[in-house]
Design a protein around this motif. Structure first.
Motif, PDB file in Angstrom:
ATOM      1  N   ALA A   2      43.043  11.141 -32.821  1.00 16.34           N
ATOM      2  CA  ALA A   2      41.951  10.673 -33.763  1.00 16.34           C
ATOM      3  C   ALA A   2      42.164   9.495 -34.424  1.00 16.34           C
ATOM      4  O   ALA A   2      41.123   8.834 -34.780  1.00 16.34           O
ATOM      5  CB  ALA A   2      41.438  12.000 -34.534  1.00 16.34           C
ATOM      6  N   ALA A   3      43.238   9.590 -35.209  1.00 13.01           N
ATOM      7  CA  ALA A   3      43.700   8.193 -35.871  1.00 13.01           C
ATOM      8  C   ALA A   3      43.410   7.067 -35.077  1.00 13.01           C
ATOM      9  O   ALA A   3      42.999   5.826 -35.541  1.00 13.01           O
ATOM     10  CB  ALA A   3      44.813   8.242 -36.432  1.00 13.01           C
ATOM     11  N   GLY A   4      43.998   7.075 -33.874  1.00 14.48           N
ATOM     12  CA  GLY A   4      43.775   5.652 -32.954  1.00 14.48           C
ATOM     13  C   GLY A   4      42.640   5.470 -32.750  1.00 14.48           C
ATOM     14  O   GLY A   4      42.193   4.384 -32.584  1.00 14.48           O
ATOM     15  N   ALA A   5      41.844   6.497 -32.319  1.00 15.06           N
ATOM     16  CA  ALA A   5      40.311   6.327 -32.005  1.00 15.06           C
ATOM     17  C   ALA A   5      39.521   5.608 -32.932  1.00 15.06           C
ATOM     18  O   ALA A   5      38.638   4.774 -32.806  1.00 15.06           O
ATOM     19  CB  ALA A   5      40.032   7.669 -31.354  1.00 15.06           C
ATOM     20  N   LEU A   6      39.708   6.050 -34.148  1.00 14.04           N
ATOM     21  CA  LEU A   6      38.949   5.654 -35.475  1.00 14.04           C
ATOM     22  C   LEU A   6      39.369   4.097 -35.692  1.00 14.04           C
ATOM     23  O   LEU A   6      38.507   3.123 -35.897  1.00 14.04           O
ATOM     24  CB  LEU A   6      39.340   6.610 -36.669  1.00 14.04           C
ATOM     25  CG  LEU A   6      38.530   6.000 -38.094  1.00 14.04           C
ATOM     26  CD1 LEU A   6      37.276   6.157 -37.955  1.00 14.04           C
ATOM     27  CD2 LEU A   6      38.864   7.123 -39.144  1.00 14.04           C
ATOM     28  N   CYS A  16      48.590   1.245 -38.329  1.00 18.16           N
ATOM     29  CA  CYS A  16      48.051   0.153 -38.862  1.00 18.16           C
ATOM     30  C   CYS A  16      48.402  -0.367 -40.300  1.00 18.16           C
ATOM     31  O   CYS A  16      49.218   0.522 -40.677  1.00 18.16           O
ATOM     32  CB  CYS A  16      46.679   0.026 -38.681  1.00 18.16           C
ATOM     33  SG  CYS A  16      45.561   0.987 -40.015  1.00 18.16           S
ATOM     34  N   ASN A  17      47.876  -1.305 -40.691  1.00 17.94           N
ATOM     35  CA  ASN A  17      48.415  -1.966 -42.193  1.00 17.94           C
ATOM     36  C   ASN A  17      47.673  -1.118 -43.399  1.00 17.94           C
ATOM     37  O   ASN A  17      47.263  -1.813 -44.455  1.00 17.94           O
ATOM     38  CB  ASN A  17      48.332  -3.124 -42.233  1.00 17.94           C
ATOM     39  CG  ASN A  17      46.910  -3.926 -41.844  1.00 17.94           C
ATOM     40  OD1 ASN A  17      46.277  -3.291 -41.006  1.00 17.94           O
ATOM     41  ND2 ASN A  17      46.562  -4.932 -42.430  1.00 17.94           N
ATOM     42  N   LEU A  18      46.985  -0.025 -43.153  1.00 15.62           N
ATOM     43  CA  LEU A  18      46.115   0.660 -44.213  1.00 15.62           C
ATOM     44  C   LEU A  18      47.113   0.882 -45.401  1.00 15.62           C
ATOM     45  O   LEU A  18      48.075   1.567 -44.841  1.00 15.62           O
ATOM     46  CB  LEU A  18      45.341   1.897 -43.763  1.00 15.62           C
ATOM     47  CG  LEU A  18      44.581   2.731 -44.615  1.00 15.62           C
ATOM     48  CD1 LEU A  18      43.316   1.621 -45.019  1.00 15.62           C
ATOM     49  CD2 LEU A  18      43.961   3.914 -44.100  1.00 15.62           C
ATOM     50  N   VAL A  40      41.904  -4.792 -40.014  1.00 13.66           N
ATOM     51  CA  VAL A  40      42.918  -3.831 -39.554  1.00 13.66           C
ATOM     52  C   VAL A  40      43.830  -4.584 -38.447  1.00 13.66           C
ATOM     53  O   VAL A  40      43.464  -5.076 -37.575  1.00 13.66           O
ATOM     54  CB  VAL A  40      42.272  -2.596 -39.009  1.00 13.66           C
ATOM     55  CG1 VAL A  40      43.134  -1.609 -38.373  1.00 13.66           C
ATOM     56  CG2 VAL A  40      41.403  -2.054 -40.132  1.00 13.66           C
ATOM     57  N   LEU A  41      45.306  -4.513 -38.849  1.00  9.30           N
ATOM     58  CA  LEU A  41      46.231  -4.910 -37.914  1.00  9.30           C
ATOM     59  C   LEU A  41      46.783  -3.723 -37.114  1.00  9.30           C
ATOM     60  O   LEU A  41      47.744  -2.998 -37.638  1.00  9.30           O
ATOM     61  CB  LEU A  41      47.372  -5.588 -38.572  1.00  9.30           C
ATOM     62  CG  LEU A  41      46.768  -6.981 -39.349  1.00  9.30           C
ATOM     63  CD1 LEU A  41      47.950  -7.501 -40.206  1.00  9.30           C
ATOM     64  CD2 LEU A  41      46.319  -8.035 -38.437  1.00  9.30           C
ATOM     65  N   LEU A  42      46.228  -3.555 -36.128  1.00  8.70           N
ATOM     66  CA  LEU A  42      46.634  -2.253 -35.086  1.00  8.70           C
ATOM     67  C   LEU A  42      47.613  -2.544 -34.239  1.00  8.70           C
ATOM     68  O   LEU A  42      48.033  -3.712 -33.659  1.00  8.70           O
ATOM     69  CB  LEU A  42      45.679  -2.076 -34.245  1.00  8.70           C
ATOM     70  CG  LEU A  42      45.395  -0.850 -33.061  1.00  8.70           C
ATOM     71  CD1 LEU A  42      45.554   0.341 -33.974  1.00  8.70           C
ATOM     72  CD2 LEU A  42      44.202  -0.752 -32.327  1.00  8.70           C
ATOM     73  N   GLU A  43      48.742  -1.636 -34.485  1.00  8.91           N
ATOM     74  CA  GLU A  43      50.029  -1.554 -33.548  1.00  8.91           C
ATOM     75  C   GLU A  43      49.842  -0.809 -32.458  1.00  8.91           C
ATOM     76  O   GLU A  43      50.260   0.464 -32.273  1.00  8.91           O
ATOM     77  CB  GLU A  43      51.162  -0.999 -34.316  1.00  8.91           C
ATOM     78  CG  GLU A  43      51.444  -1.763 -35.769  1.00  8.91           C
ATOM     79  CD  GLU A  43      52.898  -1.573 -36.577  1.00  8.91           C
ATOM     80  OE1 GLU A  43      53.418  -0.258 -35.793  1.00  8.91           O
ATOM     81  OE2 GLU A  43      52.877  -1.669 -37.656  1.00  8.91           O
ATOM     82  N   SER A  44      49.375  -1.491 -31.348  1.00 11.25           N
ATOM     83  CA  SER A  44      48.723  -0.531 -30.217  1.00 11.25           C
ATOM     84  C   SER A  44      49.943   0.139 -29.356  1.00 11.25           C
ATOM     85  O   SER A  44      49.336   1.023 -28.893  1.00 11.25           O
ATOM     86  CB  SER A  44      48.199  -1.656 -29.092  1.00 11.25           C
ATOM     87  OG  SER A  44      49.077  -2.785 -28.717  1.00 11.25           O
ATOM     88  N   ALA A  45      51.078  -0.239 -29.727  1.00 12.03           N
ATOM     89  CA  ALA A  45      52.108   0.545 -28.875  1.00 12.03           C
ATOM     90  C   ALA A  45      52.147   1.869 -29.550  1.00 12.03           C
ATOM     91  O   ALA A  45      52.592   2.811 -28.656  1.00 12.03           O
ATOM     92  CB  ALA A  45      53.465  -0.133 -29.149  1.00 12.03           C
TER      93      ALA A  45
END
Length: 374
Positions: A70-74, A119-121, A190-195
């Protein structure tokens, strides 16, 4: 041996709240011994059982991988840190009006931690904001927190009338939390770490069972069967998901047991009662100040119990003790739950740096709004 000693010292520093209240319990038991029935009443077994059931269900949801998914989807759908933070804060406040403050924290804080892992939250700041948001949101509802439930039943007011009476206070609180969220979180994207987003498999049986367990536990608490529900969930997880059961924060339960015993006993000391009898609690401002100060000393639920029979206005007391949830962490047990779930370094210090000034700003504004519109 030296490494073990250092480890124990670090653990004791982490559990200072448990040790402090355990010492208070022992001191009061020696100085003012009371019948065993009083200790059972102060222990608030239904509340502890409800907390245990929630811990069991939420740990299962965490271990299922559903929260991480859910975190990734959000995060993939919200692109600014302030927007993401405001969404989490609003969700926390909204959930607390219908699922109670502790349940909403058990849902949102793990989600926040999972988001912070990809991410960088700023997770530490979000934990503080969510603690403030849950106090604001739960203020509105008669079932949002224990003190509201107690005062709602005591005053025998209709559900909607109680909520409307609390609306000015809750609106001011949430507006302040929202403004703080926008001011305190960084402006960046938001800087997403997609890996890390795609690497979380979801165990459907554990996720489904744990969600069902959470719903069942909330219903059991609502209808006065928290102990039966907690025992049933613990037994089920012991048989079917033993690893999740082993990862539960049992010391959190011990900490709350010590708080309930220590503060419950303290609130009923004759000296405390005589001091309260001297206050003019029929005056709105005096009752408001007393509710806030008492909450800072013994938490807002015991403060409600302490002042209930002396207060002539249940709504005034409700507003006071809900505002008293801000300030010191002990003001609301929800604060302690949020900080404990987040497990951020220096989290308590950061909380007080924000929450104490927040109380000083919030208290006069809420009083004016309540007196003007209430």
């Amino acid at each position: 041996m030296a490494a073990a000693s250092i480890g124990w010292r670090q653990r004791l520093r982490q559990e200072w709240l448990l040790l402090a209240f355990a010492l208070l319990v022992v001191a009061l038991a020696l100085l003012d011994p009371q019948p065993l029935a009083d200790y059972r009443r102060w222990l608030q077994i239904p509340t502890l059982a409800g907390l245990l059931g929630l811990l069991v269900a939420i740990q299962g949801i965490r271990d299922s991988g559903l929260v991480q998914h859910a975190a990734g989807a959000l995060v993939a759908r919200v692109h600014t840190l302030r927007g993401l933070g405001l969404l989490l804060v609003a969700s926390t406040a909204l959930l607390s009006t219908v699922l109670t403050n502790d349940v909403s924290l058990f849902l949102i804080v793990p989600l926040t931690l999972a988001i912070g892992g990809i991410c960088n939250l700023p997770v530490a700041r979000m934990a503080v904001l969510e603690a403030l948001a849950v106090n604001a949101g739960s203020t509105l509802s008669p079932i949002g927190n224990p003190q509201n439930l107690l005062l709602w039943q005591h005053a025998q007011l209709p559900f909607l009338r109680f909520a409307l009476a609390m609306l000015p206070a809750a609106a001011v609180m949430f507006a302040l939390v929202a403004l703080l969220t926008l001011a305190w979180l960084p402006k960046g994207r938001v800087l997403l770490e997609s890996a890390q987003v795609d690497g979380h498999a979801v165990s459907a049986p554990l996720a489904t069972g744990s969600i069902a367990a959470l719903v069942a536990m909330v219903l059991a608490m609502e209808y006065g069967h928290a102990l039966i529900g907690a025992l049933a969930l613990t037994l089920a997880f012991a048989l079917l998901a033993r690893r999740s059961l082993a990862r539960i924060d049992w010391l959190l339960l011990a900490t709350f047991a010590a708080i309930f015993l220590g503060l419950g006993h303290f609130a009923e000391l004759p000296l405390v009662g005589r001091g309260l009898d001297r206050l003019a609690l029929d005056r709105p401002l005096t009752l408001y100040a007393a509710g806030i100060v008492a909450s800072q000393l013994i938490s807002n639920v015991p403060a409600t119990v302490l002042l209930l029979d002396r207060a002539h206005d249940a709504i005034a007391l409700a507003v006071a003790v809900n505002v008293g949830g801000f300030g010191l962490a002990i003001g609301s047990l929800a604060n302690l739950i949020a900080l404990r779930l987040a497990k951020q370094p220096q989290g308590l210090r950061l909380f007080h740096r924000v929450s104490v000034p927040f109380l000083l700003v919030c208290a006069p504004l809420v009083y004016l709004a309540w007196r003007w519109f209430g």
